[in-house]
Design a protein around this motif. Structure first.
Motif, PDB file in Angstrom:
ATOM      1  N   GLN A  89      60.414 -65.530   3.040  1.00 35.55           N
ATOM      2  CA  GLN A  89      58.632 -65.141   4.102  1.00 35.55           C
ATOM      3  C   GLN A  89      57.860 -66.693   3.832  1.00 35.55           C
ATOM      4  OE1 GLN A  89      57.395 -62.157   1.235  1.00 35.55           O
ATOM      5  NE2 GLN A  89      57.309 -60.576   3.202  1.00 35.55           N
ATOM      6  N   GLN A  90      58.438 -67.335   2.761  1.00 39.59           N
ATOM      7  CA  GLN A  90      58.001 -68.321   2.998  1.00 39.59           C
ATOM      8  C   GLN A  90      57.852 -69.457   3.633  1.00 39.59           C
ATOM      9  OE1 GLN A  90      57.941 -70.310  -1.246  1.00 39.59           O
ATOM     10  NE2 GLN A  90      56.334 -68.823  -2.664  1.00 39.59           N
ATOM     11  N   GLN A 137      56.516 -68.581   6.995  1.00 36.79           N
ATOM     12  CA  GLN A 137      55.337 -69.064   6.877  1.00 36.79           C
ATOM     13  C   GLN A 137      55.073 -70.496   7.432  1.00 36.79           C
ATOM     14  OE1 GLN A 137      52.834 -68.396   3.665  1.00 36.79           O
ATOM     15  NE2 GLN A 137      51.264 -69.499   4.539  1.00 36.79           N
ATOM     16  N   TRP A 138      55.988 -71.212   6.859  1.00 32.06           N
ATOM     17  CA  TRP A 138      56.199 -72.742   6.853  1.00 32.06           C
ATOM     18  C   TRP A 138      56.541 -72.995   8.674  1.00 32.06           C
ATOM     19  CZ3 TRP A 138      59.751 -76.251   8.470  1.00 32.06           C
ATOM     20  CH2 TRP A 138      60.149 -77.737   7.781  1.00 32.06           C
ATOM     21  N   GLU A 167      56.174 -70.968  10.977  1.00 31.84           N
ATOM     22  CA  GLU A 167      55.096 -70.249  12.162  1.00 31.84           C
ATOM     23  C   GLU A 167      54.304 -72.327  12.275  1.00 31.84           C
ATOM     24  OE1 GLU A 167      53.695 -67.347  10.714  1.00 31.84           O
ATOM     25  OE2 GLU A 167      55.452 -65.751  12.040  1.00 31.84           O
ATOM     26  N   GLU A 168      54.115 -72.435  10.436  1.00 27.33           N
ATOM     27  CA  GLU A 168      52.763 -74.188  10.681  1.00 27.33           C
ATOM     28  C   GLU A 168      53.141 -75.087  11.456  1.00 27.33           C
ATOM     29  OE1 GLU A 168      52.477 -73.743   6.880  1.00 27.33           O
ATOM     30  OE2 GLU A 168      51.251 -72.551   5.993  1.00 27.33           O
ATOM     31  N   THR A 195      48.020 -75.440  11.267  1.00 25.03           N
ATOM     32  CA  THR A 195      48.739 -74.436  11.612  1.00 25.03           C
ATOM     33  C   THR A 195      48.288 -73.088  11.099  1.00 25.03           C
ATOM     34  OG1 THR A 195      48.819 -74.534   9.316  1.00 25.03           O
ATOM     35  CG2 THR A 195      50.237 -77.132   9.915  1.00 25.03           C
ATOM     36  N   LEU A 196      47.350 -72.975  10.593  1.00 27.65           N
ATOM     37  CA  LEU A 196      46.359 -71.844  10.186  1.00 27.65           C
ATOM     38  C   LEU A 196      46.634 -70.725  11.732  1.00 27.65           C
ATOM     39  CD1 LEU A 196      43.757 -72.438   7.806  1.00 27.65           C
ATOM     40  CD2 LEU A 196      46.009 -71.552   7.297  1.00 27.65           C
ATOM     41  N   PRO A 197      47.259 -69.069  11.754  1.00 25.48           N
ATOM     42  CA  PRO A 197      46.826 -68.687  12.632  1.00 25.48           C
ATOM     43  C   PRO A 197      45.153 -68.670  12.937  1.00 25.48           C
ATOM     44  CG  PRO A 197      47.459 -67.251  10.467  1.00 25.48           C
ATOM     45  CD  PRO A 197      47.494 -68.910  10.349  1.00 25.48           C
ATOM     46  N   SER A 239      53.156 -77.625   1.358  1.00 28.19           N
ATOM     47  CA  SER A 239      52.874 -77.068   3.155  1.00 28.19           C
ATOM     48  C   SER A 239      51.463 -78.297   3.291  1.00 28.19           C
ATOM     49  CB  SER A 239      51.694 -75.815   1.811  1.00 28.19           C
ATOM     50  OG  SER A 239      51.136 -76.726   0.880  1.00 28.19           O
TER      51      SER A 239
END
Length: 523
Positions: free
Chosen positions: A26-27, A30-31, A33-34, A336-338, A403
């Motif tokens: 998941q991390q 998420q990375w 996606e960012e 990088t945030l939604p 991150s």
């Protein structure tokens, strides 16, 4: 129980392992996606790094709300716009020559249609237009008369000969004139017009000038006439105690011992807000700090840069950090945030607001003296920096280092000493934007001509760009200034810098026609 069946403890361990693996995946997702959102923003998003207006008040929410009206049904909407001043257009065009065309009635038509009496001129209606005169090319023949004595020709053994004085040519044996050389360099380095397109334009004007000829002119003019001025500018720059630096990539196709796809670099050095404005480019085949150390030999003072470790090799230089770079890390982390999470409160927003607070203080201090700026920074900026340092240390303990937020926090902590040195002197900038703006013309030109053919050509580009950008910084019109140099320097002793000191960009004796016309309408 069969031996092939797992025990409860084994199943529990398997579940724990899978949960840990899921968390890691998941991390990782998420990375990715960012990084995808950041790459998409860099490719398609706006390049500006402005904060949302309503986000600028997150830290003073109480004061903002306390000053707002209690009745939510009432709403006042205000906006500002630039006020038009009467006669503003006339002031903006006051420095241009005016050609007046007057239209009058023929003598026979100056009769009243009602009573047939004579008409007199009552008023005028004036319409103004701007006319552009296209470039024109003409041949200048320099004819030098040679004189001899008739009597000596008849009676003497030798005949004295005198020749009329004539200016030395800027490029002996060629068609290049000072105006033509200046125009070619101006088109390539100020207007970013590659030589092959200049060749096409000359063909349309009926003048056969090949790009090879133009390239030879560019290199000859830079190394013969502009390089001595460049050296003098460099000597003046290293005498300053505040210098800003930056660098960007360049491709050179034919360089000994290097492949064409290997990256070379164009380095930039410039003065700060005080002293004569000087902007210098230097071509080097690499990015090693030894190149900066070599260029800045003799420099002692503050060197502002973007945190690149190569500048640490410059002796006697106190490095100054760039808050624009620090802020950019938080801006990119925000991207990088939604989209739905970017406007809400977050740790990234908090870090960005600390950077914004520094820049707001600097905007207030823009027009004050260096001494007053130094005092105000200690009173206003130092407390913000103290709170920001505490916030960074707290975030360091709770943020993943790789991150986007972790990278922003790490950069600020690693650069904290250079970032806070602007408190030492009121003349120092909080960011390196001045040098980034100066290097942008080269980046813009690189998009058009893509590469340099040889190191000598890259050096010629660096020299010419330096003269053009320094001229612009000193309020000079680049083409006119280059033409002035090509007219004057061939007549001067280049080995004696004092003989052409009046040609330097900040010389008060430069003629008026090389200066950029001031716009009276601009405050």
């Amino acid at each position: 129980m069969m031996s092939s069946e797992r025990t409860v403890e084994q199943w529990a361990a398997e579940v724990a392992r899978l949960e840990h693996q899921i968390a890691e995946l998941q991390q990782r997702v998420q990375w990715y996606e960012e990084q995808f959102r950041l790459a998409k923003h860099r490719q398609f998003g706006a390049s500006q790094e402005r904060s949302d207006a309503h986000q600028l008040h997150l830290f003073n929410e109480a004061e903002t709300l306390a000053g707002s009206p209690m009745d939510a049904a009432q709403e006042t909407i205000t906006y500002t716009r630039k006020k038009k001043t009467a006669g503003q257009r006339e002031l903006a065009l006051a420095h241009l020559p005016v050609e007046r065309i007057t239209y009058v009635l023929p003598e026979g038509d100056r009769v009243c249609d009602t009573c047939h009496g004579p008409l007199h001129a009552m008023s005028q209606e004036i319409r103004r237009e701007l006319q552009v005169i296209p470039a024109q090319v003409k041949v200048i023949e320099h004819v030098q008369e040679v004189y001899a004595c008739r009597q000596c020709e008849r009676d003497a053994l030798t005949t004295p000969i005198k020749t009329a004085p004539m200016p030395r040519p800027v490029y002996p044996g060629s068609l290049a004139s000072p105006s033509l050389l200046a125009f070619t360099l101006h088109q390539k380095f100020t207007e970013h017009l590659p030589l092959y397109r200049q060749e096409q334009e000359w063909a349309r004007l009926g003048v056969p000038l090949s790009r090879q000829t133009l390239a030879n002119w560019v290199i000859y003019a830079a190394h013969t006439w502009l390089k001595p001025v460049y050296r003098t500018l460099k000597h003046s720059l290293v005498q300053q105690d505040i210098v800003q630096a930056d660098e960007t990539t360049l491709t050179v196709l034919h360089e000994t011992g290097r492949r064409a796809e290997q990256k070379s670099y164009m380095w930039l050095y410039r003065t700060g807000r005080e002293g004569p404005p000087i902007v210098l480019y230097e071509y080097q085949p690499g990015r090693q700090g030894a190149y900066a150390r070599q260029f800045l030999t003799g420099f002692r003072g503050y060197l502002q840069c973007d945190g690149y470790v190569g500048y640490r090799e410059v002796p006697d230089a106190t490095l100054i950090g760039c808050w624009a770079h620090a802020r950019r890390y938080f801006v990119e982390a925000l991207q990088t945030l939604p989209p739905a999470a970017r406007d809400g409160p977050s740790a990234i927003r908090d870090g960005l607001e600390f950077c914004n607070a520094i820049f707001r203080i600097e905007r207030d201090l823009r027009d004050v003296s260096a001494a007053d700026r130094h005092t105000a920074r200690h009173a206003r900026s130092r407390p913000v920096l103290a709170r920001f340092a505490q916030w960074l240390r707290r975030q360091k303990r709770h943020t993943l280092p790789h991150s986007p937020l972790g990278k922003a926090v790490t950069y600020c902590l690693n650069q904290w000493k250079p970032l806070t040195r602007f408190l030492e002197d009121g003349r120092l900038e909080v960011d390196n934007n001045r040098s980034e703006r100066a290097i942008k013309p080269f980046v813009t030109g690189r998009k058009n001509w893509l590469f340099a053919n040889t190191p000598r050509g890259a050096q010629a580009s660096a020299i010419t760009l330096s003269l053009i950008q320094t001229a612009k910084e000193n309020g000079l019109e680049p083409r006119a200034y280059l033409q002035y140099l090509f007219e004057q320097l061939p007549q001067r002793d280049l080995s004696n810098a004092a003989s052409w000191a009046d040609c330097l960009p900040w010389s008060p004796t430069l003629p008026a026609h090389v200066r950029t016309p001031a716009n009276p309408a601009t405050p």
